[in-house]
Design a protein around this motif. Sequence first.
Motif, mmCIF file in Angstrom:
data_model
loop_
_atom_site.group_PDB
_atom_site.id
_atom_site.type_symbol
_atom_site.label_atom_id
_atom_site.label_comp_id
_atom_site.label_asym_id
_atom_site.label_seq_id
_atom_site.Cartn_x
_atom_site.Cartn_y
_atom_site.Cartn_z
ATOM 1 N N ILE A 91 1.246 -1.263 -0.284
ATOM 2 C CA ILE A 91 0.334 -0.054 0.135
ATOM 3 C C ILE A 91 1.013 0.933 0.100
ATOM 4 C CG2 ILE A 91 -1.905 -1.028 1.452
ATOM 5 C CD1 ILE A 91 -1.142 0.427 3.851
ATOM 6 N N GLN A 92 -0.319 2.462 -0.387
ATOM 7 C CA GLN A 92 0.990 3.824 -0.173
ATOM 8 C C GLN A 92 0.516 4.765 0.855
ATOM 9 O OE1 GLN A 92 1.089 5.394 -3.957
ATOM 10 N NE2 GLN A 92 2.115 3.670 -5.253
ATOM 11 N N LEU A 93 0.962 5.369 1.176
ATOM 12 C CA LEU A 93 0.384 6.420 2.345
ATOM 13 C C LEU A 93 -0.360 6.945 1.948
ATOM 14 C CD1 LEU A 93 3.984 7.846 3.924
ATOM 15 C CD2 LEU A 93 2.512 6.357 4.701
ATOM 16 N N GLU A 94 -0.566 7.438 0.815
ATOM 17 C CA GLU A 94 -1.856 8.388 -0.265
ATOM 18 C C GLU A 94 -2.932 7.537 0.061
ATOM 19 O OE1 GLU A 94 1.262 7.746 -1.391
ATOM 20 O OE2 GLU A 94 2.231 9.235 -1.144
ATOM 21 N N PHE A 95 -2.931 5.910 0.517
ATOM 22 C CA PHE A 95 -3.728 5.173 0.307
ATOM 23 C C PHE A 95 -4.918 6.013 0.368
ATOM 24 C CE2 PHE A 95 -2.601 1.126 -1.675
ATOM 25 C CZ PHE A 95 -2.107 1.793 -3.306
ATOM 26 N N VAL A 96 -6.406 5.389 1.437
ATOM 27 C CA VAL A 96 -7.282 5.507 1.517
ATOM 28 C C VAL A 96 -7.366 4.351 2.823
ATOM 29 C CG1 VAL A 96 -9.963 6.007 2.058
ATOM 30 C CG2 VAL A 96 -9.013 7.076 0.198
ATOM 31 N N LEU A 97 -7.907 4.910 4.109
ATOM 32 C CA LEU A 97 -7.712 3.875 5.154
ATOM 33 C C LEU A 97 -8.782 3.159 5.672
ATOM 34 C CD1 LEU A 97 -6.380 1.535 7.058
ATOM 35 C CD2 LEU A 97 -5.529 3.323 8.813
ATOM 36 N N SER A 98 -9.763 2.405 6.087
ATOM 37 C CA SER A 98 -11.055 2.120 6.476
ATOM 38 C C SER A 98 -10.781 1.080 7.493
ATOM 39 C CB SER A 98 -11.716 2.432 5.263
ATOM 40 O OG SER A 98 -11.158 0.818 4.554
ATOM 41 N N ILE A 99 -11.142 1.023 8.618
ATOM 42 C CA ILE A 99 -11.266 -0.144 9.407
ATOM 43 C C ILE A 99 -12.724 -1.063 9.205
ATOM 44 C CG2 ILE A 99 -12.128 0.977 11.494
ATOM 45 C CD1 ILE A 99 -10.788 -0.799 13.637
ATOM 46 N N GLU A 100 -13.140 -2.633 9.015
ATOM 47 C CA GLU A 100 -13.667 -3.197 9.314
ATOM 48 C C GLU A 100 -15.057 -3.211 10.297
ATOM 49 O OE1 GLU A 100 -13.453 -6.710 7.067
ATOM 50 O OE2 GLU A 100 -12.079 -5.990 5.126
ATOM 51 N N ARG A 101 -15.986 -3.002 10.052
ATOM 52 C CA ARG A 101 -16.799 -3.267 11.658
ATOM 53 C C ARG A 101 -17.585 -4.297 11.738
ATOM 54 N NH1 ARG A 101 -14.278 0.181 14.463
ATOM 55 N NH2 ARG A 101 -13.898 2.161 14.917
ATOM 56 N N GLY A 102 -17.851 -4.588 10.747
ATOM 57 C CA GLY A 102 -18.596 -6.072 10.917
ATOM 58 C C GLY A 102 -19.791 -5.653 10.110
ATOM 59 N N GLY A 103 -20.294 -6.810 9.548
ATOM 60 C CA GLY A 103 -22.090 -6.858 8.446
ATOM 61 C C GLY A 103 -21.920 -5.808 7.734
ATOM 62 N N GLY A 104 -20.607 -6.135 6.790
ATOM 63 C CA GLY A 104 -20.361 -4.965 5.744
ATOM 64 C C GLY A 104 -19.898 -4.075 5.729
ATOM 65 N N LYS A 105 -20.090 -3.295 7.067
ATOM 66 C CA LYS A 105 -20.032 -1.740 7.437
ATOM 67 C C LYS A 105 -18.216 -1.581 8.034
ATOM 68 C CE LYS A 105 -24.091 -1.649 9.580
ATOM 69 N NZ LYS A 105 -24.893 -0.976 10.752
ATOM 70 N N THR A 106 -17.759 0.253 7.288
ATOM 71 C CA THR A 106 -16.386 0.305 7.430
ATOM 72 C C THR A 106 -16.518 1.827 7.731
ATOM 73 O OG1 THR A 106 -16.155 1.076 5.111
ATOM 74 C CG2 THR A 106 -15.279 -1.190 5.641
ATOM 75 N N ASP A 107 -15.445 1.851 8.371
ATOM 76 C CA ASP A 107 -15.045 3.598 8.925
ATOM 77 C C ASP A 107 -14.365 3.854 8.195
ATOM 78 O OD1 ASP A 107 -18.074 3.701 10.673
ATOM 79 O OD2 ASP A 107 -16.616 2.966 12.429
ATOM 80 N N LEU A 108 -14.217 5.624 7.694
ATOM 81 C CA LEU A 108 -13.176 5.993 7.145
ATOM 82 C C LEU A 108 -11.557 6.113 8.077
ATOM 83 C CD1 LEU A 108 -14.184 7.772 3.809
ATOM 84 C CD2 LEU A 108 -12.864 5.739 4.019
ATOM 85 N N ILE A 109 -10.672 6.253 8.466
ATOM 86 C CA ILE A 109 -9.547 6.575 8.858
ATOM 87 C C ILE A 109 -8.678 7.336 8.545
ATOM 88 C CG2 ILE A 109 -7.956 5.935 10.689
ATOM 89 C CD1 ILE A 109 -8.628 3.698 10.829
ATOM 90 N N GLY A 110 -8.774 9.044 8.468
ATOM 91 C CA GLY A 110 -8.004 9.893 8.110
ATOM 92 C C GLY A 110 -6.426 9.739 9.037
ATOM 93 N N ASN A 111 -5.698 10.339 8.345
ATOM 94 C CA ASN A 111 -3.768 10.175 8.149
ATOM 95 C C ASN A 111 -3.979 10.597 9.990
ATOM 96 O OD1 ASN A 111 -2.709 8.982 5.653
ATOM 97 N ND2 ASN A 111 -1.983 10.801 5.693
ATOM 98 N N ALA A 112 -4.614 12.173 10.165
ATOM 99 C CA ALA A 112 -4.241 12.989 11.832
ATOM 100 C C ALA A 112 -5.919 12.048 12.489
ATOM 101 C CB ALA A 112 -4.722 14.049 11.253
ATOM 102 N N ASP A 113 -6.338 11.007 12.483
ATOM 103 C CA ASP A 113 -7.271 10.596 13.164
ATOM 104 C C ASP A 113 -6.506 9.511 14.459
ATOM 105 O OD1 ASP A 113 -9.726 11.851 11.791
ATOM 106 O OD2 ASP A 113 -10.155 10.036 10.911
#
Length: 132
Positions: A91-113
């Motif tokens: 992956i690269q630092l510019e990629f968009v990051l998210s965490i899987e929450r289950g049930g097909g749901k994800t939450d985005l995580i910004g670099n500073a989050d």
Amino acid sequence: MSDENPEKGDEDPAEKLEAEAKKLESKAHEPEKTAEELEAEAKKLEKEAEEHEDKKVIDVVFNEKYPVKIHGRNQTGLSLKEAAIAQKVPIQLEFVLSIERGGGKTDLIGNADHIKIKEGDRFLAIPDDDNS
């Protein structure tokens, strides 16, 4: 003898009451001191627990197939991506990051989050398709 007792009896109750009042006053401050001591001890233990958590290695997964070891629960989006890249996740630092929450749901995580991770958390890092 009976003349001395009434006179002494008049002074003794007052002195006894005064002494009792002083005892009660000092005891009244004891719970405050104890509460302050307990609060200080609790803060000390919380700090020790956080320091321990910061040293703990936590296993997470990136993009469904790349195991990554993260040091400490308290992370940012950037620190997670940096750890994954250091462990050869493609992956690269510019990629968009998210965490899987289950049930097909994800939450985005910004670099500073800031995020507290736990064992087995699953992350998805994908190229940003925003071409604007």
